[in-house]
Design an enzyme around this catalytic site. Structure first.
Site, PDB file in Angstrom:
ATOM      1  CB  SER A 215      -0.998  -0.107   1.264  1.00 51.87           C
ATOM      2  OG  SER A 215      -0.083   0.115   2.518  1.00 51.87           O
TER       3      SER A 215
ATOM      4  CG  ASP B 124      -3.830  -3.074  -2.038  1.00 51.73           C
ATOM      5  OD1 ASP B 124      -4.691  -3.002  -3.085  1.00 51.73           O
ATOM      6  OD2 ASP B 124      -4.139  -3.296  -0.744  1.00 51.73           O
TER       7      ASP B 124
ATOM      8  CG  HIS C 274     -11.178  -2.878   1.947  1.00 52.64           C
ATOM      9  ND1 HIS C 274     -11.516  -2.008   1.162  1.00 52.64           N
ATOM     10  CD2 HIS C 274     -10.107  -3.312   1.265  1.00 52.64           C
ATOM     11  CE1 HIS C 274     -11.213  -2.058  -0.030  1.00 52.64           C
ATOM     12  NE2 HIS C 274     -10.275  -3.195  -0.077  1.00 52.64           N
TER      13      HIS C 274
ATOM     14  CB  ALA D   4     -11.109 -11.786  -0.800  1.00 50.21           C
ATOM     15  CB  SER D   5      -9.471 -11.478   4.950  1.00 50.94           C
ATOM     16  OG  SER D   5      -8.095 -10.869   4.450  1.00 50.94           O
TER      17      SER D   5
ATOM     18  CG  ASN E 281      -6.512  -7.378  -3.607  1.00 53.18           C
ATOM     19  OD1 ASN E 281      -5.917  -7.902  -4.510  1.00 53.18           O
ATOM     20  ND2 ASN E 281      -6.314  -5.890  -3.447  1.00 53.18           N
TER      21      ASN E 281
END
Ligand code: 13P
Ligand code: ZN
Length: 324
Positions: free
Chosen positions: A56, A93, A191, A229-230, A270
């Site tokens: 990031s 990112d 997120h 997508a965690s 991600n």
């Protein structure tokens, strides 16, 4: 100033072509420490998987661009010395400005995201196109975003409480007018730890595969990206809380839903939060178990294998293992 090819990196073009054709997704893994970075490369070696390293804009404040480039090169050198030809991309990112993208490219990033998703459509097109024009001169690939995800990207960032699904009728025009190489869309992920809310009957809502399918039909062959997508495994949240943390239980994206998206046109998925909570949970545990430790290696050495297992699982779930 570096050229990404000299750092042993590739852009995402061929990675995504292969992933699309063979119906899997490339894991895009955020790293904020040397242990996390080494664990990602360990997993690549064990699983023979392509990988996208996510950095990031904030990582620059922490390490500096020179160190990011050299750190990344140490991993690609390690792969080369072992004779492992896994493609590795270094991707900015959530680049928010044209200047951030230019600086990242100057320091050897092989791919950048320009996140104009909060802007009105025309302004998002204008900004994204400007980044594409610059990046393509250096053979760097660009990811744009249409639709917005809820949640916060990094600790301390302001949380966006509202999500807007991507409108499939806008994607063709966006892709055509900007010239982007991939597109992040919003289909129900978010997120951080603000993720899925169970339905009234306790079941979990599904991602909007209907929107994904509609987009896939409108721009066949074009790589789609999934952020937020965690999976947020309860075992890490529980471990953090057991050792003094105060996290609310959160429900992330179930593994089967990730696999389903990876088999469709999603070519990049991600993951940031899962790596953070895994590292933090084990750090808290190890420190509590070793109250008289005076050397931070008491935990840095031990969290690496835990992270390796996490990343290897991601490679299996996304179908990227043994694809090189
Ligand atoms: P998570 O917070 O679900 O890991 O999402 C990461 C992400 O999208 C980074 O860009
Ligand atoms: Zn994201």
């Amino acid at each position: 100033m570096y050229n990404y090819k000299d750092l042993g990196l590739v852009n995402t073009k061929e990675m995504f072509e292969k992933a699309y054709k063979e119906s899997y997704a490339v894991p895009a893994l955020n790293f904020v420490s040397i242990e996390q970075y080494n664990a990602i490369i360990d997993a690549v070696i064990e699983k023979k998987s392509p990988v996208i390293l996510l950095a990031s804009p904030n990582l620059h404040n922490q390490l500096g661009f020179e160190m990011i480039a050299r750190l990344v090169q140490s991993g690609t050198d390690r792969l080369k010395n072992l004779g492992i030809s896994a493609p590795v991309a270094l991707h900015l990112d959530h680049g928010m400005t044209y200047e951030q993208c230019v600086t990242a490219i100057e320091y050897g990033f092989s791919s950048v995201m320009i996140d104009g998703s909060a802007l009105p459509f025309e302004e998002n097109i204008e900004l994204t196109k400007k980044v594409v024009e610059y990046a393509h001169k250096y053979d760097v690939t660009v990811e744009g975003e249409l639709g917005t995800l809820a949640g916060a990207e990094e600790e301390g960032d302001e949380a966006n409480l509202n999500s807007h699904y991507t409108d499939p009728s806008m994607v063709e025009e966006f892709v055509r007018r900007t010239g982007v190489d991939s597109l992040a869309i919003s289909i129900g992920t978010s997120h951080g730890l603000v993720k899925l809310k169970p339905n009234k009957d306790g079941s979990l809502p599904e991602l909007r595969y209907d929107i994904l399918e509609d987009i896939q039909n409108r721009i066949p062959g074009f790589p789609i990206v999934l952020h937020g997508a965690s999976t947020i495994s309860p075992k890490f949240v529980d471990m953090i809380n057991q050792y003094g943390g105060k996290l609310k239980q959160a429900i992330g994206i179930p593994e089967e839903q990730i696999t389903r998206a990876a088999k469709m046109s999603v070519c990049k998925i991600n993951i940031a939060s899962d790596g953070w909570i895994c590292a933090l949970a084990h750090t808290r545990r190890i420190l509590a178990e070793n109250p008289s430790a005076i050397d931070s290696r008491v935990f840095t050495l031990k969290i690496r294998p835990e992270l390796v297992e996490l990343y290897k699982d991601k490679m299996e779930i996304m179908g990227s293992a043994n694809r090189i």
